[in-house]
Structures are given as C-alpha cells and as structure tokens.
Design a protein around this motif. Structure first.
Motif, PDB file in Angstrom:
ATOM      1  N   PRO A 139      -3.695   8.929  10.194  1.00  0.00           N
ATOM      2  CA  PRO A 139      -3.434   8.998   8.753  1.00  0.00           C
ATOM      3  C   PRO A 139      -2.719  10.280   8.324  1.00  0.00           C
ATOM      4  O   PRO A 139      -2.157  10.343   7.245  1.00  0.00           O
ATOM      5  N   SER A 153      -2.238   3.747  10.754  1.00  0.00           N
ATOM      6  CA  SER A 153      -3.544   3.373  11.320  1.00  0.00           C
ATOM      7  C   SER A 153      -3.919   4.249  12.514  1.00  0.00           C
ATOM      8  O   SER A 153      -5.085   4.562  12.709  1.00  0.00           O
ATOM      9  N   ASP A 195       0.838  -1.197   0.000  1.00  0.00           N
ATOM     10  CA  ASP A 195       0.000   0.000   0.000  1.00  0.00           C
ATOM     11  C   ASP A 195       0.877   1.253   0.000  1.00  0.00           C
ATOM     12  O   ASP A 195       2.099   1.191   0.110  1.00  0.00           O
ATOM     13  N   ASP A 246      -9.654   7.194   2.666  1.00  0.00           N
ATOM     14  CA  ASP A 246      -9.217   6.520   3.884  1.00  0.00           C
ATOM     15  C   ASP A 246      -8.955   7.521   5.002  1.00  0.00           C
ATOM     16  O   ASP A 246      -9.286   7.277   6.161  1.00  0.00           O
ATOM     17  N   TYR A 247      -8.390   8.657   4.658  1.00  0.00           N
ATOM     18  CA  TYR A 247      -8.160   9.728   5.632  1.00  0.00           C
ATOM     19  C   TYR A 247      -9.490  10.169   6.254  1.00  0.00           C
ATOM     20  O   TYR A 247      -9.612  10.275   7.471  1.00  0.00           O
ATOM     21  N   TYR A 263      -6.423   7.568  -0.747  1.00  0.00           N
ATOM     22  CA  TYR A 263      -5.876   8.187   0.463  1.00  0.00           C
ATOM     23  C   TYR A 263      -6.867   9.194   1.032  1.00  0.00           C
ATOM     24  O   TYR A 263      -7.127   9.205   2.241  1.00  0.00           O
ATOM     25  N   GLN A 269     -10.879   7.256   8.495  1.00  0.00           N
ATOM     26  CA  GLN A 269     -10.150   7.065   9.751  1.00  0.00           C
ATOM     27  C   GLN A 269     -10.248   8.271  10.680  1.00  0.00           C
ATOM     28  O   GLN A 269     -10.425   8.118  11.886  1.00  0.00           O
TER      29      GLN A 269
END
Length: 129
Positions: free
Chosen positions: A18, A15, A2, A55-56, A52, A59
C-alpha cells in the motif's frame, strides 16, 4: 473506482504494498485547490484519506476495524482501527481523527499522516523506517 485506480496505481501493485500509492496520493493532494473547497469536497477528501489510512494499517500491519464505545458519538459508538504494537500492547486509533489532525496542520503530508497513525499504535518507533 477506488483511489488506487483513480491515481493510476494498479490494484495488484497496491495490494502487494500500500506504500506504492503514497507518491501518487501526495501529488494529487498537493495539487488540490484546498482554498476553494466547499464542505462536500472536504468530506470527500476526508473520507478517501481515512479509508486509505485504515487500509494501509490493515494491509501493512495486520490491524483491523473494531467498534469502540463512545458516549459522545451520536450512536454511542464509533469504528476505530486496532493493532498490537511492537511492545505487545493493543491500541486503537480513529483514522478520521488522524486525517482531521493532518487537515489542521497544512500542508497535507501523506507520510506524516501515516507515521502519526503508526506511532499512535506503536507499530514503529520515531527512528524506525
């Protein structure tokens, strides 16, 4: 592999926060020979950055993917990120659009791209953070 691994940020660090990827990702993007990119290079960079951004948001802000009807899309729908803003309203943003907007306003700035997504979803204010 990744993006975090590729940029030398351990998965456990990423994790937990981020934002830890921002400096490495900015350094990486800043050094890319964008004027030499072929279509496939742009597609790869776009895909990496849109995931990204998503996911940012997931999270850091508890956002999530949803399917949005879109009669202009080839399949009649598209995937977007949805989150409840600070004002209690639920909003959506397409990470692909966020990244494309950044591509159209060089140089590519990772923090500006993330801030744009956060502001669209009203997860922060212009003067916050």
């Amino acid at each position: 592999m990744d993006v975090a691994d590729m940029l030398g940020v351990p998965p456990e660090v990423y994790s937990r926060d981020p934002q830890q990827l921002i400096p490495s990702l900015q350094d990486y993007v800043s050094k890319l020979p964008l004027n030499e990119f072929e279509q496939s290079d742009w597609v790869t960079l776009h895909t990496d950055l849109l995931f990204y951004v998503a996911d940012y948001l997931i999270q850091r802000h508890g956002a999530h993917w949803v399917v949005a009807n879109d009669p202009n899309a080839p399949r009649g729908y598209r995937y977007v990120i949805e989150a409840q803003g600070r004002d209690g309203q639920t909003r959506r943003v397409d990470p692909a659009d966020v990244v494309m907007t950044e591509f159209n306003n060089p140089p590519i700035e990772i923090t500006r791209m993330l801030a744009s997504a956060e502001l669209t979803l009203r997860l922060t204010t212009a003067s916050a953070e």
